[in-house]
Design an enzyme around this catalytic site. Structure first.
Site, PDB file in Angstrom:
ATOM      1  N   GLU A 263       0.863  -1.189   0.000  1.00  0.00           N
ATOM      2  CA  GLU A 263       0.000   0.000   0.000  1.00  0.00           C
ATOM      3  C   GLU A 263       0.893   1.230   0.000  1.00  0.00           C
ATOM      4  O   GLU A 263       2.113   1.115   0.201  1.00  0.00           O
ATOM      5  CB  GLU A 263      -0.874   0.030   1.258  1.00  0.00           C
ATOM      6  CG  GLU A 263      -1.844  -1.116   1.319  1.00  0.00           C
ATOM      7  CD  GLU A 263      -2.729  -1.061   2.555  1.00  0.00           C
ATOM      8  OE1 GLU A 263      -2.661  -0.060   3.300  1.00  0.00           O
ATOM      9  OE2 GLU A 263      -3.469  -2.025   2.758  1.00  0.00           O
TER      10      GLU A 263
ATOM     11  N   GLY B 157       5.045  -0.430   2.422  1.00  0.00           N
ATOM     12  CA  GLY B 157       5.911  -1.024   1.398  1.00  0.00           C
ATOM     13  C   GLY B 157       6.785  -2.072   2.049  1.00  0.00           C
ATOM     14  O   GLY B 157       6.326  -3.180   2.327  1.00  0.00           O
TER      15      GLY B 157
ATOM     16  N   ASP C 244       8.679 -15.988   0.417  1.00  0.00           N
ATOM     17  CA  ASP C 244       9.875 -16.853   0.336  1.00  0.00           C
ATOM     18  C   ASP C 244       9.905 -17.543  -1.026  1.00  0.00           C
ATOM     19  O   ASP C 244      10.930 -17.574  -1.707  1.00  0.00           O
ATOM     20  CB  ASP C 244       9.854 -17.935   1.431  1.00  0.00           C
ATOM     21  CG  ASP C 244      10.171 -17.367   2.808  1.00  0.00           C
ATOM     22  OD1 ASP C 244      10.724 -16.260   2.883  1.00  0.00           O
ATOM     23  OD2 ASP C 244       9.855 -18.057   3.800  1.00  0.00           O
TER      24      ASP C 244
ATOM     25  N   GLU D 282       9.324  -7.728  -4.186  1.00  0.00           N
ATOM     26  CA  GLU D 282       9.332  -8.901  -3.291  1.00  0.00           C
ATOM     27  C   GLU D 282      10.435  -8.761  -2.227  1.00  0.00           C
ATOM     28  O   GLU D 282      11.108  -9.725  -1.858  1.00  0.00           O
ATOM     29  CB  GLU D 282       9.430 -10.196  -4.100  1.00  0.00           C
ATOM     30  CG  GLU D 282       8.274 -10.261  -5.081  1.00  0.00           C
ATOM     31  CD  GLU D 282       7.881 -11.624  -5.532  1.00  0.00           C
ATOM     32  OE1 GLU D 282       8.200 -12.603  -4.838  1.00  0.00           O
ATOM     33  OE2 GLU D 282       7.219 -11.711  -6.581  1.00  0.00           O
TER      34      GLU D 282
ATOM     35  N   THR E 236      13.161  -5.374  -1.061  1.00  0.00           N
ATOM     36  CA  THR E 236      14.349  -4.725  -1.635  1.00  0.00           C
ATOM     37  C   THR E 236      15.606  -5.468  -1.163  1.00  0.00           C
ATOM     38  O   THR E 236      15.561  -6.279  -0.231  1.00  0.00           O
ATOM     39  CB  THR E 236      14.440  -3.264  -1.135  1.00  0.00           C
ATOM     40  OG1 THR E 236      14.578  -3.302   0.296  1.00  0.00           O
ATOM     41  CG2 THR E 236      13.213  -2.446  -1.510  1.00  0.00           C
ATOM     42  N   SER E 237      16.731  -5.123  -1.782  1.00  0.00           N
ATOM     43  CA  SER E 237      18.001  -5.758  -1.365  1.00  0.00           C
ATOM     44  C   SER E 237      18.293  -5.458   0.107  1.00  0.00           C
ATOM     45  O   SER E 237      18.861  -6.296   0.820  1.00  0.00           O
ATOM     46  CB  SER E 237      19.149  -5.262  -2.243  1.00  0.00           C
ATOM     47  OG  SER E 237      18.991  -5.777  -3.546  1.00  0.00           O
ATOM     48  N   GLU E 238      17.871  -4.274   0.557  1.00  0.00           N
ATOM     49  CA  GLU E 238      18.100  -3.935   1.974  1.00  0.00           C
ATOM     50  C   GLU E 238      17.281  -4.873   2.869  1.00  0.00           C
ATOM     51  O   GLU E 238      17.764  -5.339   3.905  1.00  0.00           O
ATOM     52  CB  GLU E 238      17.708  -2.470   2.249  1.00  0.00           C
ATOM     53  CG  GLU E 238      18.615  -1.432   1.598  1.00  0.00           C
ATOM     54  CD  GLU E 238      18.450  -1.327   0.075  1.00  0.00           C
ATOM     55  OE1 GLU E 238      17.321  -1.511  -0.416  1.00  0.00           O
ATOM     56  OE2 GLU E 238      19.447  -1.064  -0.619  1.00  0.00           O
TER      57      GLU E 238
HETATM   58  C1  LIG Z   1       7.004  -3.045 -10.813  1.00  0.00           C
HETATM   59  C2  LIG Z   1       6.584  -3.397  -9.422  1.00  0.00           C
HETATM   60  C3  LIG Z   1       5.830  -4.537  -9.199  1.00  0.00           C
HETATM   61  C4  LIG Z   1       5.413  -4.864  -7.916  1.00  0.00           C
HETATM   62  N1  LIG Z   1       4.594  -5.957  -7.716  1.00  0.00           N
HETATM   63  C5  LIG Z   1       4.012  -6.119  -6.510  1.00  0.00           C
HETATM   64  C6  LIG Z   1       2.978  -7.104  -6.327  1.00  0.00           C
HETATM   65  O1  LIG Z   1       2.646  -7.862  -7.239  1.00  0.00           O
HETATM   66  N2  LIG Z   1       2.347  -7.158  -5.113  1.00  0.00           N
HETATM   67  C7  LIG Z   1       2.699  -6.347  -4.079  1.00  0.00           C
HETATM   68  O2  LIG Z   1       2.095  -6.468  -3.017  1.00  0.00           O
HETATM   69  N3  LIG Z   1       3.696  -5.436  -4.206  1.00  0.00           N
HETATM   70  C8  LIG Z   1       4.340  -5.292  -5.389  1.00  0.00           C
HETATM   71  N4  LIG Z   1       5.318  -4.339  -5.553  1.00  0.00           N
HETATM   72  C9  LIG Z   1       5.725  -3.535  -4.408  1.00  0.00           C
HETATM   73  C10 LIG Z   1       7.159  -3.818  -3.958  1.00  0.00           C
HETATM   74  O3  LIG Z   1       7.257  -5.067  -3.356  1.00  0.00           O
HETATM   75  C11 LIG Z   1       7.587  -2.650  -3.066  1.00  0.00           C
HETATM   76  O4  LIG Z   1       7.754  -1.526  -3.907  1.00  0.00           O
HETATM   77  C12 LIG Z   1       8.849  -2.944  -2.300  1.00  0.00           C
HETATM   78  O5  LIG Z   1       8.632  -3.944  -1.339  1.00  0.00           O
HETATM   79  C13 LIG Z   1       9.420  -1.696  -1.613  1.00  0.00           C
HETATM   80  O6  LIG Z   1       8.446  -0.956  -0.959  1.00  0.00           O
HETATM   81  P1  LIG Z   1       8.352   0.620  -1.226  1.00  0.00           P
HETATM   82  O7  LIG Z   1       8.319   0.805  -2.696  1.00  0.00           O
HETATM   83  O8  LIG Z   1       7.245   1.197  -0.449  1.00  0.00           O
HETATM   84  O9  LIG Z   1       9.744   1.186  -0.707  1.00  0.00           O
HETATM   85  P2  LIG Z   1      10.057   1.634   0.789  1.00  0.00           P
HETATM   86  O10 LIG Z   1       9.691   0.564   1.734  1.00  0.00           O
HETATM   87  O11 LIG Z   1       9.539   2.992   1.025  1.00  0.00           O
HETATM   88  O12 LIG Z   1      11.655   1.700   0.729  1.00  0.00           O
HETATM   89  C14 LIG Z   1      12.379   2.850   0.298  1.00  0.00           C
HETATM   90  C15 LIG Z   1      13.850   2.585   0.572  1.00  0.00           C
HETATM   91  O13 LIG Z   1      14.068   2.439   1.982  1.00  0.00           O
HETATM   92  C16 LIG Z   1      14.688   1.180   2.242  1.00  0.00           C
HETATM   93  N5  LIG Z   1      14.191   0.647   3.511  1.00  0.00           N
HETATM   94  C17 LIG Z   1      12.901   0.547   3.932  1.00  0.00           C
HETATM   95  N6  LIG Z   1      12.856  -0.044   5.116  1.00  0.00           N
HETATM   96  C18 LIG Z   1      14.138  -0.338   5.462  1.00  0.00           C
HETATM   97  C19 LIG Z   1      14.737  -0.963   6.580  1.00  0.00           C
HETATM   98  N7  LIG Z   1      14.027  -1.429   7.633  1.00  0.00           N
HETATM   99  N8  LIG Z   1      16.088  -1.104   6.596  1.00  0.00           N
HETATM  100  C20 LIG Z   1      16.833  -0.640   5.567  1.00  0.00           C
HETATM  101  N9  LIG Z   1      16.315  -0.047   4.475  1.00  0.00           N
HETATM  102  C21 LIG Z   1      14.982   0.103   4.421  1.00  0.00           C
HETATM  103  C22 LIG Z   1      14.300   0.316   1.054  1.00  0.00           C
HETATM  104  O14 LIG Z   1      15.194  -0.783   0.889  1.00  0.00           O
HETATM  105  C23 LIG Z   1      14.353   1.298  -0.074  1.00  0.00           C
HETATM  106  O15 LIG Z   1      15.679   1.462  -0.504  1.00  0.00           O
HETATM  107  C24 LIG Z   1       5.782  -4.029  -6.832  1.00  0.00           C
HETATM  108  C25 LIG Z   1       6.567  -2.892  -7.056  1.00  0.00           C
HETATM  109  C26 LIG Z   1       6.947  -2.557  -8.328  1.00  0.00           C
HETATM  110  C27 LIG Z   1       7.732  -1.294  -8.550  1.00  0.00           C
END
Ligand SMILES: Cc1cc2nc3c(=O)[nH]c(=O)nc-3n(C[C@H](O)[C@H](O)[C@H](O)COP(=O)(O)OP(=O)(O)OC[C@H]3O[C@@H](n4cnc5c(N)ncnc54)[C@H](O)[C@@H]3O)c2cc1C
Length: 379
Positions: free
Chosen positions: A127, A131, A240, A363, A365-367
């Site tokens: 949402e 994220g 996973d 699924e 991020t690398s972090e």
């Molecule tokens: C093309 C695409 C397809 C997708 N498909 C799906 C899907 O099918 N279903 C679904 O539910 N979601 C989906 N997603 C969502 C995706 O999984 C999220 O975008 C992703 O998990 C990151 O969340 P965010 O974008 O809100 O980034 P944020 O969580 O806001 O992260 C921003 C930055 O902060 C870092 N960060 C955040 N928290 C921490 C922490 N605790 N420690 C260190 N670093 C941190 C992140 O690594 C990143 O670099 C999709 C996204 C895209 C772009």
């Protein structure tokens, strides 16, 4: 590394590699440039059993294993990363949780259409404010009589535009964060459900990424997936498996980058010789090949562990982390080896680089993968 595969897996790899080169490769440019959803390919993959490759035949699956699934997604992504994620999100994020956590009735109702590719699945966890912190979900589900009433909006659902079956997470006990989330199966024709904004993206442009709006969406009580308030665990276990699919997608992009880089370096002449004669190019190719093989082995290991029924959560995070960073590394080097031509749309190198980047983000991020791995190491 084919010696690690069974005879059945080798045959599958050959079959899909041939199919992907003949049928998917010619469409890959159109898929990217026109943001084209390859409906005909998805239909054919369904007929070949690929949309439900790792699930039992009694529900309409191909009855193979997760190593086979890993191989299939890599071979598809070798030619088209969009098609790779269409298959992976459908299979790992929708078929898998319904198979693992669904009631017998839910499995009989949903799996035959999903596993045959007659229906496409989409998974909705993310949402706007949830994220990486996916437990912060604000979408709510309230039980009214024998129906769940769901309100909120979800973001970034892969396959969201084409899917008719969603696995969606909503809060059933707001305030309890991860302990108050439940999973639901939602049909796209449910009243109160609609698609919102479709994202325009850097890469994987043939795969739709949709906002899902739930406005008093009324879902039958029997569409709860698993137990009430246990949905976050379902989501984490599902991810996973999803990470194996993304690792395979990333490996496909890495391999495409390596193969194109090798071919180009043999053909391109500068200083009266192929650029492959220069040690600078040779070392880039050596590094790409070594990184790819290391990543492949991690992906194969995690898939094999899933097949063996072992806990593979850390290994899946390692496989996804490594493969996604290797995909970006290889795509970047591939473009470098193509020189100025690599920066143009006349070659595939620029697409590989655009497609690779997302594997480091979705699924987890690398972090977040590093967080999962380090937690296991430090416990
Ligand atoms: C093309 C695409 C397809 C997708 N498909 C799906 C899907 O099918 N279903 C679904 O539910 N979601 C989906 N997603 C969502 C995706 O999984 C999220 O975008 C992703 O998990 C990151 O969340 P965010 O974008 O809100 O980034 P944020 O969580 O806001 O992260 C921003 C930055 O902060 C870092 N960060 C955040 N928290 C921490 C922490 N605790 N420690 C260190 N670093 C941190 C992140 O690594 C990143 O670099 C999709 C996204 C895209 C772009």
């Amino acid at each position: 590394m084919d010696y690690l595969l069974t005879e059945e897996q080798k045959m599958l790899k050959e079959t899909i590699a041939k199919y992907a080169q003949e049928r998917i490769a010619p469409l890959a440019d159109k898929i990217d440039k026109e943001h084209y959803f390859p409906e005909e390919i998805v239909k054919e993959l369904g007929e070949m059993g690929i949309m439900g490759i790792a699930y039992p035949s009694e529900y309409g699956g191909a009855g193979m294993d997760f190593v086979s699934y890993f191989i299939a997604v890599e071979e598809i992504s070798r030619w088209c990363a969009s098609t790779g994620v269409i298959v992976s999100a459908h299979s790992s994020l929708v078929c898998d949780p319904i198979f693992r956590f669904g009631t017998e009735e839910q499995k009989r109702k949903y799996l035959p259409d999903l596993l045959s590719g007659r229906k496409i699945g989409s998974f909705s966890l993310t949402e706007a404010s949830a994220g990486s912190d996916s437990g912060a979900t604000k979408t709510t589900a309230r039980l009214e009589g024998d129906k769940w009433v769901i309100n909120g909006s979800k973001l970034f659902a892969t396959n969201g535009k084409e899917a008719s079956v969603f696995v969606l997470l909503a809060s059933t006990d707001p305030g309890q964060k991860t302990k108050g989330i439940s999973a639901f199966i939602i049909d796209s024709d449910t009243p109160g459900y609609r698609i919102g904004k479709l994202e325009k993206k850097l890469g994987i442009r043939g795969s739709s990424t949709a906002e899902i709006i739930l406005d008093n969406c009324v879902v039958p009580q029997e569409n709860l997936l698993g137990e009430v308030n246990k949905g976050f665990k379902i989501a984490m276990i599902t991810l996973d498996g999803g990470r194996l699919g993304i690792a395979a997608q990333a490996l496909g992009i890495a391999r495409a980058s390596i193969e194109d880089a090798i071919n180009y370096s043999k053909e391109r002449h500068q200083f009266d010789q192929p650029i492959a004669n220069f040690q600078a190019i040779q070392w880039m190719i050596a590094d790409m090949a070594t990184e790819y093989q290391a990543a492949w082995l991690l992906g194969w290991r995690a898939s094999k562990m899933k097949d063996m029924g072992l806990n593979y959560s850390t290994e899946a995070a390692m496989a996804k982390l490594k493969a996604s960073e290797v995909a970006s590394f290889c795509a970047n080097k591939c473009l470098q080896i193509h020189g100025g031509y690599g920066y143009t749309e006349d070659f595939r190198a620029e697409r590989y680089l655009r497609d690779a980047k997302i594997t480091e983000i979705y699924e987890g991020t690398s972090e977040i993968q590093r967080l999962v791995i380090s937690r296991a190491m430090l416990k």
